[in-house]
Design an enzyme around this catalytic site. Sequence first.
Site, short mmCIF file in Angstrom:
data_model
loop_
_atom_site.label_atom_id
_atom_site.label_comp_id
_atom_site.label_asym_id
_atom_site.label_seq_id
_atom_site.Cartn_x
_atom_site.Cartn_y
_atom_site.Cartn_z
N GLU A 96 52.97 19.68 25.41
CA GLU A 96 52.76 21.11 25.14
C GLU A 96 52.58 21.22 23.64
O GLU A 96 53.51 21.03 22.87
CB GLU A 96 53.95 21.94 25.64
N CYS A 113 53.99 29.03 19.51
CA CYS A 113 52.74 28.36 19.85
C CYS A 113 51.79 29.28 20.61
O CYS A 113 50.57 29.11 20.54
CB CYS A 113 53.02 27.09 20.64
N GLY A 149 67.75 12.93 15.40
CA GLY A 149 67.15 12.06 14.38
C GLY A 149 65.74 12.51 14.07
O GLY A 149 65.28 13.55 14.55
N VAL A 169 63.52 8.21 15.76
CA VAL A 169 63.99 8.40 17.14
C VAL A 169 62.84 8.77 18.08
O VAL A 169 62.72 8.23 19.18
CB VAL A 169 65.10 9.47 17.18
N GLY A 170 61.99 9.71 17.66
CA GLY A 170 60.88 10.11 18.51
C GLY A 170 59.97 8.96 18.84
O GLY A 170 59.57 8.76 20.00
N LYS A 230 65.78 14.16 22.31
CA LYS A 230 65.74 14.21 20.85
C LYS A 230 65.34 15.62 20.43
O LYS A 230 64.17 16.00 20.53
CB LYS A 230 64.74 13.23 20.25
N GLY A 249 61.48 12.22 13.79
CA GLY A 249 60.40 11.81 14.67
C GLY A 249 59.95 10.38 14.46
O GLY A 249 59.83 9.62 15.44
N PRO A 250 59.71 9.96 13.22
CA PRO A 250 59.27 8.58 13.00
C PRO A 250 60.28 7.53 13.45
O PRO A 250 59.90 6.40 13.76
CB PRO A 250 59.07 8.52 11.47
N GLU A 259 46.00 26.50 13.40
CA GLU A 259 47.30 27.07 13.78
C GLU A 259 48.15 27.16 12.52
O GLU A 259 48.63 26.16 12.00
CB GLU A 259 47.99 26.20 14.83
#
Length: 464
Positions: A244, A278, A200, A205-206, A169, A202-203, A372
């Site tokens: 990560e 990151c 898709g 497909v993830g 994904k 995150g809510p 961050e």
Amino acid sequence: MNRDSLYIGGRWVPSAAGRTLPVENPATEEIIAHVPAGTAEDVDRAVTAARAAFDDWARTPMAERGAMLGKLHEALSARAGDIARTVGLELGTPLKVAKAVQAGLPLTVLRGYADLAANPAAEESIGHSLITHEPVGVVGAITPWNYPLHQVVAKVAAALAAGCPVVLKPSELTPLVAYLLLDAADEAGLPPGVLNLVPGTGPEVGAAIAAHPDVDMVSFTGSTATGRAVSHAAADRIAKVSLELGGKSANIILAGAELTKAVKVGVGNAFLNSGQTCTAWTRMLVHRSYYAEAVELAAATAEGYRTGDPFDEATRLGPLVSAGQRDRVRGFVERATARRVAGAAAVPEKGYFVAPTVFADVDPGSELAQEEIFGPVLSIIPFADDDEAVRIANNSRYGLAGGVWGDPDRALAVARRMRTGAVDINGAAFNPVAPFGGYKQSGIGRELGSYGMAEFQQTKAIQR
């Protein structure tokens, strides 16, 4: 390129729901494409295909898997120009950086895994035990938008080399470059089900990938908050997780360092990819004897960064990925109470731009130094001695990367004390085959090279 389809079981197929997601050019605010909005049903189809492919792929000798990755590398290399242009359009990375990093780095990583798998290490014996390393199973790979092909390849190539089929994904903000990878995989002849693509949100497909009972491992790169949710979902079935996550890396400039180089390279590192990195050295720690000069140098360097069209060769700083990300970064800048020494430069009215910004005299415990920000914002902090520098550097819930400048032996001693997964001494280059990952809330596990492949393997002892 079948941007209107998913790739499942070796075929381009429609999504179950038929909905789509827009893909925006952050430099122009224009919609440039639509991709399917995958569903939990689509994830289930992809996992089923990966599970069906697992036994044969796992039994394929590693050297043969390496040869297949070599074919994939050849097919993807032919698309290098398209990769750079695509990332320039959907992310806004300036073309020079897109060519070198967004296209060049994943090709290097893929070549490394092809070579690693083509020459597998001999099995180890400990006493009367044979130690084997076997694929962990079906892998769900959930990747971010800031390095949209590199982060995919770092997971997919390692998992495939290890013998694991993958359900991928990509980020819904930058999904287009993943289609180039799947086109290359199709051309290279990867067996059906070995690599599957379900774009898709995150809510939707993830979350479905993280919670799927037939996904043996979830490899996730993204925010610490989302990583926590992924970890919880996988923990319910005791699935393996590699994470990560975020970073707030410190760049320590010791007394005796080559100041001009340290500051200019440090600013460049903090602003790479518009600060959407990151590992970015967003905290510049400078010995008090150099501090005033370092602040002036950093401010002048930042003011020299031209923002604008990513396809203009003169552009050094592109837009942020979305309006939401731009507004978030601007919020940090507006709330800051430290002394701003750069950041007043004009930016294009259209597009999601933030001026390259530098703050001096930043409190090590403040929001600027602790959160961050993920934009072109640099904090400069003074220190009195090496011990204080290490204390400030380690005063973070993150521990992903960092830098040290100074006498090599002294810098190495400081680097050993930093609680972070990687440290560059005097601007040493990134090593794409060295282990990459973080301490503390920067993650669990490692990517790249043999350490990255080991994340996708189980270790077995056979007594004889």
